[in-house]
Scaffold this motif. Structure first.
Motif, PDB file in Angstrom:
ATOM      1  N   ASP A  28       3.989  -5.883  -3.608  1.00 31.02           N
ATOM      2  CA  ASP A  28       3.663  -6.766  -4.724  1.00 31.02           C
ATOM      3  C   ASP A  28       4.807  -6.887  -5.726  1.00 31.02           C
ATOM      4  OD1 ASP A  28       3.557  -4.280  -5.926  1.00 31.02           O
ATOM      5  OD2 ASP A  28       1.558  -4.542  -6.775  1.00 31.02           O
ATOM      6  N   GLY A  29       5.937  -6.274  -5.429  1.00 30.99           N
ATOM      7  CA  GLY A  29       7.094  -6.370  -6.303  1.00 30.99           C
ATOM      8  C   GLY A  29       7.126  -5.344  -7.413  1.00 30.99           C
ATOM      9  N   GLY A  30       6.153  -4.455  -7.450  1.00 25.54           N
ATOM     10  CA  GLY A  30       6.105  -3.412  -8.458  1.00 25.54           C
ATOM     11  C   GLY A  30       5.685  -2.100  -7.850  1.00 25.54           C
ATOM     12  N   LEU A  31       5.906  -1.023  -8.584  1.00 26.57           N
ATOM     13  CA  LEU A  31       5.480   0.299  -8.140  1.00 26.57           C
ATOM     14  C   LEU A  31       4.350   0.794  -9.031  1.00 26.57           C
ATOM     15  CD1 LEU A  31       8.914   2.053  -7.453  1.00 26.57           C
ATOM     16  CD2 LEU A  31       7.279   1.198  -5.780  1.00 26.57           C
ATOM     17  N   SER A  32       3.223   1.090  -8.410  1.00 24.03           N
ATOM     18  CA  SER A  32       2.083   1.655  -9.133  1.00 24.03           C
ATOM     19  C   SER A  32       2.335   3.143  -9.374  1.00 24.03           C
ATOM     20  CB  SER A  32       0.810   1.485  -8.313  1.00 24.03           C
ATOM     21  OG  SER A  32       0.881   2.311  -7.152  1.00 24.03           O
ATOM     22  N   LYS A  33       1.447   3.767 -10.111  1.00 24.71           N
ATOM     23  CA  LYS A  33       1.573   5.196 -10.375  1.00 24.71           C
ATOM     24  C   LYS A  33       1.590   5.988  -9.066  1.00 24.71           C
ATOM     25  CE  LYS A  33      -1.411   8.624 -11.920  1.00 24.71           C
ATOM     26  NZ  LYS A  33      -2.551   9.059 -12.706  1.00 24.71           N
ATOM     27  N   GLU A  34       0.711   5.640  -8.133  1.00 24.21           N
ATOM     28  CA  GLU A  34       0.655   6.364  -6.859  1.00 24.21           C
ATOM     29  C   GLU A  34       1.920   6.134  -6.030  1.00 24.21           C
ATOM     30  OE1 GLU A  34      -1.472   8.775  -5.932  1.00 24.21           O
ATOM     31  OE2 GLU A  34      -2.180   8.502  -7.988  1.00 24.21           O
ATOM     32  N   GLU A  35       2.437   4.914  -6.048  1.00 24.46           N
ATOM     33  CA  GLU A  35       3.673   4.629  -5.312  1.00 24.46           C
ATOM     34  C   GLU A  35       4.850   5.385  -5.933  1.00 24.46           C
ATOM     35  OE1 GLU A  35       2.684   0.127  -3.679  1.00 24.46           O
ATOM     36  OE2 GLU A  35       3.365   0.378  -5.749  1.00 24.46           O
TER      37      GLU A  35
END
Length: 149
Positions: A28-35
């Motif tokens: 999605d073009g971003g990094l979540s907390k888990e990623e």
């Protein structure tokens, strides 16, 4: 778990960005907390969950819960993100699938947002967002603060 090390000393900023982008598992073009947590683990960091929280605290300027995605989404990108959560491949999105999509977009209270999205976009009230209702869903997402170019 893969550990990333540089033979010539500390990683350069470019090397680090390339490593981090590999952990964008939902593309999605971003990094979540888990990623981010997974990325910090691969880098051998101690307390990777804490580090992920701190990183987001410092860099998430638009409040979407993601690192990197600063550019607005195009309508096609948002459509692709939403449609990829059609878990049963029936061409429509039920509330649980919408919840997963809003979660991927970094929504706070994604279940609540999914309910509101159904209320706004489900014209025939069958509990399913179909292809012909998708443009209304995208308009709702835009009004809700998800930026579309």
């Amino acid at each position: 778990m893969t550990r990333h090390v540089s033979k010539g000393g500390p990683l350069t900023e470019e090397q680090l960005l390339e490593i981090l982008k590999k952990y964008d598992v939902n593309h999605d073009g971003g990094l979540s907390k888990e990623e981010l947590k997974a990325a910090f683990q691969s880098l051998g960091a101690r307390l990777p969950g804490w580090r992920a929280n701190r990183a987001l605290h410092h860099v998430d300027t638009n409040g979407d819960g993601l690192m990197f995605r600063e550019a607005p989404l195009t309508s096609n990108q948002l459509r692709a993100i939403v449609k990829k959560y059609d878990a049963n491949n029936d061409g429509g999105l039920y509330k649980e699938e919408l919840k997963d999509a809003f979660c991927a977009l970094g929504a706070h209270l994604p279940g609540w947002r999914a309910g509101l999205a159904l209320h706004h976009a489900d014209a025939n009230r069958d509990g399913l967002i179909r292809e012909e209702e998708l443009s209304t869903l995208l308009k709702y997402a835009l009004e809700d603060g998800y930026k579309i170019q």
